[in-house]
Design an enzyme around this catalytic site. Structure first.
Site, PDB file in Angstrom:
ATOM      1  N   SER A 267      -7.017  -0.551  -6.556  1.00  0.00           N
ATOM      2  CA  SER A 267      -6.530  -0.922  -5.351  1.00  0.00           C
ATOM      3  C   SER A 267      -5.316  -1.148  -5.401  1.00  0.00           C
ATOM      4  CB  SER A 267      -7.345  -2.086  -4.728  1.00  0.00           C
ATOM      5  OG  SER A 267      -6.847  -2.751  -3.654  1.00  0.00           O
ATOM      6  N   THR A 268      -4.273  -1.071  -4.289  1.00  0.00           N
ATOM      7  CA  THR A 268      -3.233  -1.715  -4.165  1.00  0.00           C
ATOM      8  C   THR A 268      -3.090  -3.103  -4.458  1.00  0.00           C
ATOM      9  OG1 THR A 268      -2.349  -0.142  -2.337  1.00  0.00           O
ATOM     10  CG2 THR A 268      -1.270  -2.309  -2.476  1.00  0.00           C
ATOM     11  N   ASN A 269      -4.092  -3.840  -4.271  1.00  0.00           N
ATOM     12  CA  ASN A 269      -4.069  -5.266  -4.111  1.00  0.00           C
ATOM     13  C   ASN A 269      -4.203  -5.766  -5.853  1.00  0.00           C
ATOM     14  OD1 ASN A 269      -4.208  -4.938  -1.744  1.00  0.00           O
ATOM     15  ND2 ASN A 269      -6.370  -5.638  -1.276  1.00  0.00           N
TER      16      ASN A 269
ATOM     17  N   LYS B 147      50.582 -13.742  -5.049  1.00  0.00           N
ATOM     18  CA  LYS B 147      49.506 -14.419  -5.197  1.00  0.00           C
ATOM     19  C   LYS B 147      48.103 -13.806  -5.729  1.00  0.00           C
ATOM     20  CE  LYS B 147      46.823 -17.462  -2.018  1.00  0.00           C
ATOM     21  NZ  LYS B 147      45.347 -17.215  -2.283  1.00  0.00           N
TER      22      LYS B 147
ATOM     23  N   SER C 188      46.659 -11.014  -2.181  1.00  0.00           N
ATOM     24  CA  SER C 188      46.918 -11.042  -0.639  1.00  0.00           C
ATOM     25  C   SER C 188      47.802  -9.812  -0.280  1.00  0.00           C
ATOM     26  CB  SER C 188      47.942 -12.226  -0.456  1.00  0.00           C
ATOM     27  OG  SER C 188      48.313 -12.422   1.131  1.00  0.00           O
ATOM     28  N   SER C 189      47.502  -9.550   1.065  1.00  0.00           N
ATOM     29  CA  SER C 189      48.158  -8.498   1.598  1.00  0.00           C
ATOM     30  C   SER C 189      49.474  -8.931   2.279  1.00  0.00           C
ATOM     31  CB  SER C 189      47.168  -7.531   2.738  1.00  0.00           C
ATOM     32  OG  SER C 189      47.031  -8.627   3.784  1.00  0.00           O
TER      33      SER C 189
ATOM     34  N   THR D  82       0.945  -1.319  -0.015  1.00  0.00           N
ATOM     35  CA  THR D  82      -0.003  -0.120   0.186  1.00  0.00           C
ATOM     36  C   THR D  82       1.067   1.379  -0.176  1.00  0.00           C
ATOM     37  OG1 THR D  82      -1.835  -1.161   1.164  1.00  0.00           O
ATOM     38  CG2 THR D  82      -1.630   1.204   1.195  1.00  0.00           C
TER      39      THR D  82
ATOM     40  N   THR E  11      35.883 -37.883 -11.552  1.00  0.00           N
ATOM     41  CA  THR E  11      34.735 -38.293 -10.930  1.00  0.00           C
ATOM     42  C   THR E  11      34.918 -38.579  -9.551  1.00  0.00           C
ATOM     43  OG1 THR E  11      34.874 -40.442 -11.457  1.00  0.00           O
ATOM     44  CG2 THR E  11      33.379 -39.386 -12.870  1.00  0.00           C
TER      45      THR E  11
END
Length: 491
Positions: A146-148, A330, A324-325, A107, A193
């Site tokens: 209507s909202t509906n 990497k 990476s820090s 609504t 697999t």
């Protein structure tokens, strides 16, 4: 001379009484109350461009139908129609300020639309905001509605647009995998697999299967699109059409089809259509199925590119950022990881949609807002993720063909190809010997003394081992060609 400052607010009234509204806002009292009631997510309805456009289309269709029925005069119709068109076009998105999470079955969203259209129409006529005796958000903009029926219709239209966007992204991603499949068509490798070495195949077959599994989803999306084009416009409150002109429903649906270009049709039973949200459950399930497949593909890409020295390292994904820090050099598979996370979010949201649909009561489902937001967000994120996966990852995949060929030629899995000639037991002995380091499968097979070297070499050709010459497997025969017509599995 004394100057008088312009007022910063205007007073509007609803059934609960007066309420102050910012003087320059196109929205009004109902929206203002919603802002106070639902400070939840911080995400506004206006952030969903497709939903706002759909709301504008519904209001435009309603105005045209009401005008045609003599329920709106020319002056009011022209102003409301012009304002609704601006909503469709995106000129007023910043005025759709209510939170996407809200009580009331949408609504607040519908009233936000009614007030924005009404006040913009008043502005077009040269009248002050809030002059609702001239153009009223409910009596004129929301006439016969209507909202509906407005809100679920708009959500369905918005989701159709979201599906179209995802179809485009899915086709492009599948095409990208297909091009890579053709590029690496004859590069041999060992399939797996249970993460254990299995039998030979090619990189092209592996990537081509990704293209096909994605293309399978295009039919599911098309089915969902048809489902969403059945709307309950004209149902008003619960599906009985109360307060609507008898001909309104037919005309409003007709005008909405013309405005949107979509094959929208009225639901057969409006009471059922107003209370049922099964279409949203179906659409959510289709979206979940797509992202589950995409996430599995990204798992495979991460595994196949793992290393680059101590892992499988069969594919090389393009480097997109330092990984990476702390560890110099990497590089991480950040694009597939991003897709995985989008998939996790969509999969979780599917449960939200399911529970929201189940939680509806009697003639209305009050929880459509959380379904709408979750689905629109999910489709938007998935399409964007697919675009990124294609542009930033798949199109840059490379392989070391010589390394893969050498690994495949020396793999004990080649012994499987010997079973038609030597039987399972003898082939198993050869495989075991190869695994122990006694020699290559070819040499061990020749040592049995029962095989012609020419026949053996033909049998162990990569093309033969991977069955590339079989119809429906070779990319040249259309199994994963760019058009997707021959390779899509039918389910």
């Amino acid at each position: 001379m004394t100057t008088i400052d312009a007022p910063t607010t205007r007073t509007e009234h609803d059934s609960l009484g007066p309420f102050e509204v910012p003087a320059t806002a196109y929205w009004g009292v109902h929206t203002a109350r919603a802002l106070r009631n639902f400070p939840i997510s911080g995400t506004t309805v206006g952030s969903h461009r497709s939903l706002v456009a759909a709301l504008g289309a519904v209001k435009l269709a309603a105005a045209r139908a009401n005008h045609e029925l003599g329920l709106l005069d020319d002056r009011r119709h022209d102003a409301i129609a012009a304002a609704a068109q601006e909503v469709c076009d995106g000129a007023l998105d910043d005025q759709f300020v209510v939170d996407v999470i809200q009580g009331g079955a949408g609504t607040s969203t519908n009233m936000n639309a009614n007030e924005v259209v009404a006040n913009r129409a008043l502005e077009i006529l040269g009248l002050p905001f809030g002059s609702y005796d001239e153009i009223h958000p409910l009596d004129h903009v929301n006439r016969c509605q209507s909202t509906n029926d407005v809100y679920p219709t708009a959500v369905r239209l918005a989701l159709v647009g979201a599906i179209d966007r995802l179809v485009e992204a899915t086709e492009a991603l599948a095409d990208s995998f297909a091009r890579k499949a053709a590029e690496f068509r004859a590069v041999p490798k060992i399939g797996r697999t249970q993460l254990q070495d299995a039998v030979p195949m090619t990189v092209g077959q592996e990537l081509g299967a990704f293209a096909i599994t994605l293309r399978e989803e295009l039919a599911r999306l098309a089915d969902s699109r048809v489902l969403l084009c059945e709307i309950n416009l004209g149902a008003t409150a619960i599906g009985t059409g109360i307060t609507a002109h008898p001909d309104y429903r037919r005309l409003a649906v007709q005008h909405l089809a013309e405005i949107t270009g979509l094959p929208v049709v009225g639901a057969g039973d409006l009471v059922e259509a107003t209370s049922d949200t099964g279409a949203f459950v179906q659409v959510s399930s289709v979206l979940k199925r797509i992202v589950v497949k995409a996430s599995k593909i990204c798992n495979d890409l991460r595994l196949l590119s793992s290393g680059p020295q101590a892992g499988l390292a069969e594919l090389q994904l393009p480097a997109r950022q330092a990984g990476s820090s702390i560890m110099p050099g990497k590089v991480n598979p950040v694009i597939p990881e991003m897709v995985n996370q989008v998939a996790f979010w969509v999969i979780g949201n599917d449960l939200t949609v399911t529970m929201a649909a189940e939680g509806g009561q009697l003639q209305l489902n009050a929880f459509e807002p959380v379904m709408a937001h979750g689905l629109l967000q999910g489709f938007t994120w998935t399409a964007a993720a697919f675009d990124s996966l294609r542009e930033m990852c798949v199109e840059g995949i490379t392989v070391d063909a010589a390394k893969l060929a050498a690994a495949a030629a020396g793999n004990a899995g080649l012994a499987t190809a010997l079973t038609p000639l030597l039987g399972y037991a003898k082939s198993a002995e050869i495989a075991k010997a190869a695994l122990s380091g006694a020699g290559a499968v070819r040499d061990l097979a020749l040592a049995t003394g029962g095989l012609d070297p020419v026949v053996l070499d033909a049998l162990l050709r990569p093309e033969t081992l991977a069955n590339l010459d079989a119809s429906g497997v070779d990319g040249a025969n259309g199994a994963y060609g760019a058009n997707g017509e021959n390779g899509a599995k039918r389910e």
